[in-house]
Design an enzyme around this catalytic site. Structure first.
Site, mmCIF file in Angstrom:
data_model
loop_
_atom_site.group_PDB
_atom_site.id
_atom_site.type_symbol
_atom_site.label_atom_id
_atom_site.label_comp_id
_atom_site.label_asym_id
_atom_site.label_seq_id
_atom_site.Cartn_x
_atom_site.Cartn_y
_atom_site.Cartn_z
ATOM 1 N N HIS A 48 69.224 77.171 91.091
ATOM 2 C CA HIS A 48 70.080 76.856 89.937
ATOM 3 C C HIS A 48 69.197 76.364 88.808
ATOM 4 C CE1 HIS A 48 74.278 76.172 91.941
ATOM 5 N NE2 HIS A 48 73.674 77.248 92.389
ATOM 6 N N TYR B 248 79.255 67.366 87.630
ATOM 7 C CA TYR B 248 79.332 65.910 87.817
ATOM 8 C C TYR B 248 80.287 65.386 86.742
ATOM 9 C CZ TYR B 248 75.083 65.860 90.762
ATOM 10 O OH TYR B 248 74.162 66.042 91.758
ATOM 11 N N PRO C 208 74.283 59.004 96.841
ATOM 12 C CA PRO C 208 74.084 60.456 96.767
ATOM 13 C C PRO C 208 74.185 61.044 95.356
ATOM 14 C CG PRO C 208 76.247 59.944 97.673
ATOM 15 C CD PRO C 208 75.522 58.641 97.544
ATOM 16 N N LYS D 76 69.087 62.646 95.881
ATOM 17 C CA LYS D 76 67.681 62.334 96.141
ATOM 18 C C LYS D 76 67.337 62.016 97.597
ATOM 19 C CE LYS D 76 65.832 62.818 92.150
ATOM 20 N NZ LYS D 76 65.935 64.271 92.101
ATOM 21 N N TYR E 295 66.016 64.733 87.793
ATOM 22 C CA TYR E 295 66.883 65.468 88.715
ATOM 23 C C TYR E 295 66.088 66.544 89.459
ATOM 24 C CZ TYR E 295 71.192 67.376 90.621
ATOM 25 O OH TYR E 295 72.183 67.780 91.485
HETATM 26 C C1 PHB Z 1 76.199 68.231 98.084
HETATM 27 O O1 PHB Z 1 76.149 69.450 97.849
HETATM 28 O O2 PHB Z 1 76.637 67.813 99.169
HETATM 29 C C2 PHB Z 1 75.730 67.281 97.047
HETATM 30 C C3 PHB Z 1 75.212 67.779 95.855
HETATM 31 C C4 PHB Z 1 74.788 66.910 94.881
HETATM 32 C C5 PHB Z 1 74.852 65.546 95.083
HETATM 33 C C6 PHB Z 1 75.338 65.045 96.283
HETATM 34 C C7 PHB Z 1 75.785 65.915 97.267
HETATM 35 O O3 PHB Z 1 74.442 64.696 94.102
#
Ligand code: PHB
Ligand code: APR
Length: 387
Positions: free
Chosen positions: A72, A199, A291, A295, A382
């Site tokens: 991505h 997000y 999460p 990271k 990120y």
């Molecule tokens: C996930 O795909 O489970 C996932 C992706 C991004 C995050 C946390 C979990 O920041």
């Protein structure tokens, strides 16, 4: 039994370390508490930094990731029902890889098997001895007590493992922040709502849209820390997710039965130093991140990078290299701790948050939309800081 490095824990950290040591001609044994299928049944996050991708390549465990994973080049952020894109590739010329951690672990087991790696599963009562002298590890396997003598012990046994707990309390310092909310996660056999992760900040609470592949989606909702899964039948989950997403995404959302549903608490935690005598802590055994910044696994992989390098240098004649492991790893750990804390505080609704605080968050996110400088900072963190 004797080995050079005894690795406690057969999660991603332990397996990757063991494989890289093997490729450097250093012998190790992995001691894991659970059977392999239990380790492989854990559903965890799915975003790999490009440095993590490179480490899996180096370990010879990247073939399936490149075939089935999804590079991505950006993510979407949203606030006040309005979304925008942060284009990592355009900003800093780097990408991320969407590939489930469970699959990473499976690939690492395969790589270890192919090179004859020694992994002892269902080891009970693992204990670490003489860590500041001539270390050895004991455990019970099939009713018989076993002993492994070694030069070093790598504590890759996660947050609840025995390694950190084996360090005398006065020899380490810990730092902790517990957030007053959790994440309710749902895995569903539905096409992802968006090609890239979303997000979303919302006055009702944070929401995240992620995916595993074209037909498998992973969604999260911020919920109270003491919330219970029984309160969230699938329809309630989808209704709440729709409310927190920008209209376009809410309308495009395809819902279906959940395959898995769970609630995780959010915390930041760091142990200093990440060593004691001849024991080194790696991954979740040493630190936890919420999460939000994706990271957890990536930080474990960067620890493995530094420890692999230090042990390689030790056996190459630089006897002091392992002494430097903790400081080198911690410098990067604290960067990820800070970034994850920032993502978490920027995107979540806190219980005592008033309308003023909500507007401040929204202004911060609006600034991100307008400022290439602010986006570049997010992108660098990120995608992952250099080792
Ligand atoms: C996930 O795909 O489970 C996932 C992706 C991004 C995050 C946390 C979990 O920041
Ligand atoms: N003896 C042997 N093995 C143990 C013991 C013990 N006393 N205690 C725990 N283990 C095993 C667990 O069963 C598990 O398989 O150690 C392993 C630790 O694996 P993880 O918890 O996955 O930790 P790690 O390998 O550091 O992975 C990095 O970052 O944020 C996270 O979700 C992310 O799990 C990922 C982690």
């Amino acid at each position: 039994m004797r080995t050079q490095v005894c690795i406690i824990g057969g999660g991603p950290s332990g397996l990757l370390l063991s494989q890289l040591l093997h490729l450097s001609g250093i012998d190790s044994v992995v001691v894991e508490r659970h059977p392999r299928d239990r380790v492989l049944s854990r559903i965890r996050a799915g975003v790999l930094e490009w440095g993590t991708v490179g480490m899996l390549e180096k370990a010879g465990a990247a073939r399936r990731m490149h075939a089935e994973g999804f590079p991505h080049s950006g993510i979407l952020l949203a606030a006040r029902n309005h979304g925008f894109r942060v284009d990592f590739d355009a900003l800093i010329g780097r990408k991320i890889m969407v590939y489930g951690q469970t699959e990473v672990t499976r690939d690492l087991y395969e790589a270890r098997d192919a090179s004859g790696g020694r992994i002892i599963h269902e080891a009970q009562g693992t204990a670490l001895h003489d860590l500041d002298g001539a270390p050895y590890v004991t455990f019970v396997k099939d009713g018989t007590e076993q002993r492994i003598d070694c030069d070093f012990v790598a504590g890759c046994d996660g947050f609840h493992g025995v390694s950190r707990a084996s360090i005398p309390r006065a020899k380490i310092r810990t730092f902790e922040k517990v957030y007053p909310f959790g994440w309710l996660g749902v895995l569903s056999q539905t096409p992802p709502v968006s090609d890239e992760l979303i997000y979303a900040n919302h006055a009702r609470g944070f929401a995240l849209c992620s995916m595993r592949n074209d037909t498998l989606s992973r969604y999260y909702l911020q919920v109270p820390a003491d919330d219970r899964i029984e309160k969230w039948p699938d329809t309630a989950f989808w209704d709440e997710l729709r409310r927190r997403l920008p209209r376009e995404a809410a309308e495009a959302l395809v819902t279906g039965a959940s395959v898995e549903k769970s609630i995780v608490p959010l915390r930041s935690f760091v142990t200093e130093p990440m060593k004691y005598g001849r024991l080194f802590l790696v991954g979740d055994a040493a630190h936890i991140v919420p999460p939000t910044g994706a990271k957890g696994l990536n930080l474990a992989v960067s620890d493995v990078h530094y420890l692999h390098e230090a042990l390689g240098a030790f056996y190459g004649g630089d006897r002091l290299a392992p002494e430097r492991y903790s400081d080198r790893a911690l410098a990067r750990v604290w960067q990820a701790i800070r970034f994850s804390w920032w993502m978490t505080t920027t995107l979540h609704r806190f219980p005592d948050q008033d309308d003023f605080a909500q507007r401040i968050q929204e202004a911060g996110i609006a600034h991100l939309e307008q400022s290439a400088a602010a986006q570049t900072e997010l992108a660098e963190n990120y995608v992952g800081l250099p080792y």
